[in-house]
Scaffold this active site. Structure first.
Site, PDB file in Angstrom:
ATOM      1  N   PRO A  26      36.103  23.611  48.199  1.00  0.00           N
ATOM      2  CA  PRO A  26      36.649  22.613  47.274  1.00  0.00           C
ATOM      3  C   PRO A  26      36.036  22.757  45.880  1.00  0.00           C
ATOM      4  CG  PRO A  26      34.909  21.619  48.559  1.00  0.00           C
ATOM      5  CD  PRO A  26      35.075  23.032  49.087  1.00  0.00           C
TER       6      PRO A  26
ATOM      7  N   SER B 222      31.887  23.326  44.767  1.00  0.00           N
ATOM      8  CA  SER B 222      31.160  23.903  45.901  1.00  0.00           C
ATOM      9  C   SER B 222      30.386  25.163  45.519  1.00  0.00           C
ATOM     10  CB  SER B 222      32.118  24.197  47.060  1.00  0.00           C
ATOM     11  OG  SER B 222      33.113  25.129  46.669  1.00  0.00           O
TER      12      SER B 222
ATOM     13  N   LYS C 139      31.803  28.090  44.037  1.00  0.00           N
ATOM     14  CA  LYS C 139      32.572  29.335  44.203  1.00  0.00           C
ATOM     15  C   LYS C 139      32.365  30.291  43.031  1.00  0.00           C
ATOM     16  CE  LYS C 139      36.407  27.101  44.436  1.00  0.00           C
ATOM     17  NZ  LYS C 139      35.823  25.777  44.222  1.00  0.00           N
ATOM     18  N   THR C 140      32.489  29.795  41.826  1.00  0.00           N
ATOM     19  CA  THR C 140      32.317  30.657  40.656  1.00  0.00           C
ATOM     20  C   THR C 140      30.872  31.129  40.553  1.00  0.00           C
ATOM     21  OG1 THR C 140      34.129  29.559  39.493  1.00  0.00           O
ATOM     22  CG2 THR C 140      32.576  30.821  38.142  1.00  0.00           C
TER      23      THR C 140
ATOM     24  N   GLU D 251      39.327  31.588  40.271  1.00  0.00           N
ATOM     25  CA  GLU D 251      40.503  30.704  40.330  1.00  0.00           C
ATOM     26  C   GLU D 251      41.733  31.484  40.802  1.00  0.00           C
ATOM     27  OE1 GLU D 251      40.050  27.621  40.172  1.00  0.00           O
ATOM     28  OE2 GLU D 251      38.241  27.351  38.990  1.00  0.00           O
TER      29      GLU D 251
ATOM     30  N   CYS E 153      29.734   9.439  49.707  1.00  0.00           N
ATOM     31  CA  CYS E 153      28.795   9.165  50.800  1.00  0.00           C
ATOM     32  C   CYS E 153      27.716  10.236  50.955  1.00  0.00           C
ATOM     33  CB  CYS E 153      29.547   8.988  52.114  1.00  0.00           C
ATOM     34  SG  CYS E 153      30.205  10.527  52.786  1.00  0.00           S
TER      35      CYS E 153
ATOM     36  N   ASP F  56      46.959  21.467  37.726  1.00  0.00           N
ATOM     37  CA  ASP F  56      46.392  20.620  36.679  1.00  0.00           C
ATOM     38  C   ASP F  56      44.919  20.996  36.559  1.00  0.00           C
ATOM     39  OD1 ASP F  56      45.971  18.698  34.764  1.00  0.00           O
ATOM     40  OD2 ASP F  56      45.956  17.022  36.167  1.00  0.00           O
ATOM     41  N   ILE F  57      44.641  21.970  35.712  1.00  0.00           N
ATOM     42  CA  ILE F  57      43.297  22.519  35.594  1.00  0.00           C
ATOM     43  C   ILE F  57      42.371  21.487  34.965  1.00  0.00           C
ATOM     44  CG2 ILE F  57      41.904  24.337  34.529  1.00  0.00           C
ATOM     45  CD1 ILE F  57      44.402  26.135  34.733  1.00  0.00           C
TER      46      ILE F  57
END
EC number: 2.7.1.21
Length: 183
Positions: A12, A15, A17-18, A89, A147, A165-166
């Site tokens: 998501p 997280s 990723k990049t 992306e 949470c 929608d970046i």
């Protein structure tokens, strides 16, 4: 056919990723591999004036090539002797599957960073088709902003219903399953 490979990093928003993509590319660069990062030209979240950098959420950056179509870059990649291709992306590239497979079949290492789903938890782009073609798939999680459990989903906090929608923290939060359904 040379021995190339495809590696998918998914998860998501927020997280890492990049950050993971950049870490892997830097690792190859330290070993003197010729590397490139490609980003979608629509992603200008962190610097509208400099489209040729990929940014992490903590504003670390690396030089990148911006494009809306991966296939048009093939001649340049082959002529320049690029060995490792990072794609950030990747869900925004319509030709991600064909490009990744053809580059891997030409002996290139392709590292793809992409969302695991859209803000409705539905498939986003064609990245899911890469899963059966990839040598490795790394699934990352974020921290739920509500949470503090592991978060596997991106939730949009604006009213826009368009899939593409970046945005960053201004439009999305990372949430767990329970908090995805709560207001």
């Amino acid at each position: 056919m040379s021995s190339g490979s495809i590696h998918v990093i998914t998860g998501p928003m927020f997280s890492g990723k990049t950050s993971e993509l950049v870490r892997r590319i830097k690792r190859f660069m330290l070993s003197n591999f010729k590397c490139i990062i490609i980003k979608h030209c629509g992603d200008n979240r962190y610097n509208e004036d400099d489209i040729n950098k990929v940014y992490t959420h903590d504003l670390l950056f690396m030089e990148a090539t911006a494009s809306s179509n991966l296939s048009v870059l093939v001649p340049t990649l082959l002529n320049d002797g690029v060995q490792v291709i990072g794609i950030d992306e990747a869900q925004f590239f319509l030709d991600i599957v064909e490009f990744s497979e053809s580059m891997a079949n030409l002996g290139k290492t392709v590292i793809v960073a992409a969302l695991n789903g859209d803000f409705k938890r539905e498939l986003f782009g064609n990245v899911y088709k890469l899963l059966s073609l990839a040598e490795t798939v790394s699934s990352l999680t974020a921290i739920c902003v509500k949470c503090y459990c592991d978060a596997s989903f991106s939730k949009r906090v604006t009213e826009n219903k368009e899939v593409m929608d970046i945005g960053g923290k201004d439009k999305y939060i990372a949430v767990c399953r329970k908090c995805f359904f709560s207001n």
